[in-house]
Design a protein around this motif. Sequence first.
Motif, short mmCIF file in Angstrom:
data_model
loop_
_atom_site.label_atom_id
_atom_site.label_comp_id
_atom_site.label_asym_id
_atom_site.label_seq_id
_atom_site.Cartn_x
_atom_site.Cartn_y
_atom_site.Cartn_z
N ILE A 103 3.84 4.15 -11.75
CA ILE A 103 3.48 3.83 -10.37
C ILE A 103 4.77 3.66 -9.58
CG2 ILE A 103 2.34 2.15 -8.87
CD1 ILE A 103 0.44 1.51 -11.15
N ILE A 104 4.91 4.43 -8.50
CA ILE A 104 6.16 4.46 -7.72
C ILE A 104 5.88 4.11 -6.26
CG2 ILE A 104 7.14 6.19 -9.27
CD1 ILE A 104 6.56 8.28 -7.07
N ASP A 105 6.97 4.01 -5.49
CA ASP A 105 6.91 3.72 -4.04
C ASP A 105 6.12 2.44 -3.77
OD1 ASP A 105 8.34 6.03 -3.63
OD2 ASP A 105 6.59 7.26 -3.18
N ILE A 106 6.60 1.33 -4.31
CA ILE A 106 5.85 0.07 -4.23
C ILE A 106 6.46 -0.89 -3.21
CG2 ILE A 106 5.10 0.31 -6.63
CD1 ILE A 106 7.19 -1.81 -7.37
N LEU A 107 7.18 -0.38 -2.22
CA LEU A 107 7.87 -1.25 -1.27
C LEU A 107 7.36 -1.10 0.17
CD1 LEU A 107 11.54 -0.86 -2.61
CD2 LEU A 107 9.85 -2.63 -3.16
N GLN A 108 6.17 -0.58 0.36
CA GLN A 108 5.62 -0.39 1.70
C GLN A 108 4.49 -1.40 1.93
OE1 GLN A 108 6.49 1.70 4.46
NE2 GLN A 108 5.12 0.13 5.30
N LYS A 109 4.71 -2.34 2.86
CA LYS A 109 3.68 -3.30 3.22
C LYS A 109 2.77 -2.73 4.31
CE LYS A 109 4.36 -7.71 3.35
NZ LYS A 109 3.77 -8.22 2.11
N TYR A 110 1.58 -3.27 4.37
CA TYR A 110 0.64 -2.87 5.42
C TYR A 110 0.98 -3.69 6.68
CZ TYR A 110 -3.77 -1.46 7.61
OH TYR A 110 -4.72 -0.92 8.45
N ASN A 111 2.01 -3.24 7.39
CA ASN A 111 2.50 -3.97 8.56
C ASN A 111 1.87 -3.42 9.83
OD1 ASN A 111 3.83 -1.53 8.81
ND2 ASN A 111 5.78 -2.33 8.04
N MET A 112 2.36 -3.88 10.96
CA MET A 112 1.81 -3.46 12.23
C MET A 112 1.97 -1.95 12.46
SD MET A 112 0.10 -4.31 14.81
CE MET A 112 0.14 -6.10 14.57
N THR A 113 3.07 -1.39 12.00
CA THR A 113 3.27 0.05 12.16
C THR A 113 2.20 0.84 11.43
OG1 THR A 113 5.67 -0.30 12.34
CG2 THR A 113 4.91 1.94 11.80
N MET B 33 0.85 -1.18 0.00
CA MET B 33 0.00 0.00 0.00
C MET B 33 0.90 1.24 0.00
SD MET B 33 0.70 0.93 3.32
CE MET B 33 -0.56 2.11 3.71
N ASP B 34 0.28 2.38 0.02
CA ASP B 34 0.99 3.66 0.06
C ASP B 34 1.75 3.98 -1.22
OD1 ASP B 34 1.07 5.90 1.68
OD2 ASP B 34 3.08 5.49 2.39
N TYR B 35 1.47 3.25 -2.31
CA TYR B 35 2.11 3.58 -3.58
C TYR B 35 1.39 4.76 -4.21
CZ TYR B 35 -1.63 0.27 -4.79
OH TYR B 35 -2.83 -0.39 -4.87
N SER B 36 2.00 5.32 -5.25
CA SER B 36 1.48 6.55 -5.87
C SER B 36 1.51 6.42 -7.39
CB SER B 36 2.31 7.77 -5.47
OG SER B 36 2.43 7.90 -4.08
N LEU B 37 0.64 7.18 -8.01
CA LEU B 37 0.71 7.38 -9.45
C LEU B 37 1.46 8.68 -9.68
CD1 LEU B 37 -0.47 6.13 -12.19
CD2 LEU B 37 -1.99 8.11 -12.14
#
Length: 775
Positions: free
Chosen positions: A719-729, A579-583
């Motif tokens: 589509i950029i910033d594709i390395l953020q998982k929906y983790n506990m933080t 998640m948190d990726y952008s166009l």
Amino acid sequence: MHERTASPASDAAASAGELTLPNGDLYSGTLSCGVPEGTGRYVWSGSGCVYSGGWRRGMRHGTGRTRWPSGAVYEGEYSAGFMDGQGTRIDANSSSFYKGQWKLDRKHGLGLQAHANGDVYQGSWVHGQMEGHGRYTWANGNTYVGTMRNGLMSGKGVLTWKGTDAAAGDSFQGNWLDGVAHGYGLYTWEGGGCYLGTWTRGLKDGKGTFSQMVPAALVDDLRMRGVLPDLSFGGTAADPEPPAAGLSRRNSGLGRPPMKKNASLQRRRSIGVTGGPDKTLKCEDCSSSPILEREYAQGVLISEIVLAKWSLPESSSKKLKLGLRRAAKRPGETIIKGHRSYDLMLCLQLGIRYTVGKITPIPEREVRTSDYGHKANFWMNFPKNGSNLTPSHRALDFKWKDYCPMVFRNLREMFKIDTADYMISISGSDALRELSSPGKSGSIFFLSQDDRFMIKTLRKSEVQVLLRMLPYYYRHVQTYENTLVTKFFGLHRVTPSSGRKFQFVVMGNMFCTELRIHRRFDIKGSSLGRSTEKIKIDENTTLKDLDLNYSFYLEPSWRGALLKQIEIDSEFLRNHGIMDYSLLLGFHYRARRNLQIGSSFCESILPDNLTVLIFFLTEIGNADVAEENSVYNYQDGLILLQRGSNKNGPASVGPHIRGSRLRSSSACFEEVDLLLPGTGRLPIQLGVNMPARAEKEDKQVDDSKSLHHVYDVVLYIGIIDILQKYNMTKKIEHAYKSIKYKYNPLSISAVEPRFYSERFFKFVGTAFPENSYNQ
């Protein structure tokens, strides 16, 4: 003289004789220890080449003469078997020749080249290319005096037309890049009149001044400060010296002119007096016309002011320097010695050079399972003084780790990245540029000097995400050649002796294009905190969701393909918990002009099925020149050509462009290129060089009229910033903002991947509505 048959190493006592080698080559002359030494004659049996001259330890050395079967002859100095030193090569039938310095069989140093077509170049050479200061004279009399690079006019120089074409007698003195005007310059017409301003890739771009003449004191001041070129080399361009005494123009010729004929010799609209829809300004017009200050955007005239007297847009010397710096402004800060990132830059440049050089000789093969994971990584020590495996360097001692090199090597090949270009771009002699990070991650961004590659530092968690996702990412980009997700070219880690580790990834810069990106947006689909607080917006400002007040209208089939690919890519990211990726969306204005839609307008459909409105305009701000119902036709801004057409030359290939070209439904489904007047053809692909109509409705709307701003644009999307998982933080962040600040949970950026992808796709769809004017 007697004949004998022996190997070059036999019979050390012989001092003269003949040798017939096993391959049939024949040598006659002096020998020492069985090898040629002194003077002799050598005949190659296979090619028929003949050499007569000096020898040393079995290699050509000293003064000699080589004659090829074609009739070409070289006479001059040799060293260690190579043409090296001063020498002259004359081609067959004496049609062309080069006289000057050589190194390792290539022209290197000062020399004079006479071409078969009548052109002559006299100046500096580097490794066989015209490089440095020199003079190029064409057979028709046109002359360039200035700096060359890679065989093209690059740097400061003066081009004078003396042929029989329409530009005869004109001259341009200023800055050049790859054979076209680029930067500040002065164009002068034969009969009087001049234009002083800026060019970008051969097109007028920015502010400039038309006048009958430029004050001599100002020109001298600009030349003394290096803004305009010095005319001291070999005389002025207006009065060039002959290239060499007794040199016949008929006997000048070999090789090619330093640029494409249609790019500089012919009178281009970009270097000439016009750059947009206005008519060509003749020199006689300058003598009677007032002084004009004009502003261009990529060759399109967007404003004009009549001046009472001659003046630059920036009147003082200090303001002029500032204006020139702004005109040549590029994003980022060049990393020089003393910069906080200087040592880190040296480390990563050396590490990438070593990594690519180590894996390049390995034969190409398919990626295997063993190419992923920790066992596929390798590391290396780089001490400052060097080691048996690594060279000495100027940076601190550091350790280097390379992740999955075979996988990224195949990715580079898949994205059509040339290995040599990759190394030179990142690890060549040019420094990198550091960008200010627009996000909250604290990452450091570097940009190569040619703008092709972006380097971003990663957190440890992001590295782990990329490594776990890498096999699936590889298959995804292999399956979908038009994918819009970030292109990754390498993953590395640097650990300097200071102890802090830096992990970074090399990516493609989607905004690397010869067109200027006028606006850029980072779109997530959320609303909380998604606006830019910066008061002054410029071309390097990254705007956000709430700042997006444009609607982009594409050709219907292109819109469908774009939204389908975004849906596929977002589904891929959702399946991996991202998640948190952008166009990332950027566009180039083809013509910047605010258009007010009245109660009546006519509509025109271009061949590419894009709707273009022809509005009736009224000039504002100058009642003397206002014309009621004047028509501005936007069809000149967008021209689509079928692929394969020879009109206007071949299409230029952009950096790391991969995938099929788009087709136009109204052009019999033929693949098409975008033709920008004066710049040539650009291949249209999904997310690259996509022509569109951008509309923006003014919030302050008159009661009787609807006020719109309409622009002819070219889009770049990824589509950029594709390395953020929906983790506990991220889960805690979502709950914290929802409960404590009572934010709407649907407006928060950190949400679970399924909902994020749906919200993201829905928002993107609203930015690309169906063409409302389509018939």
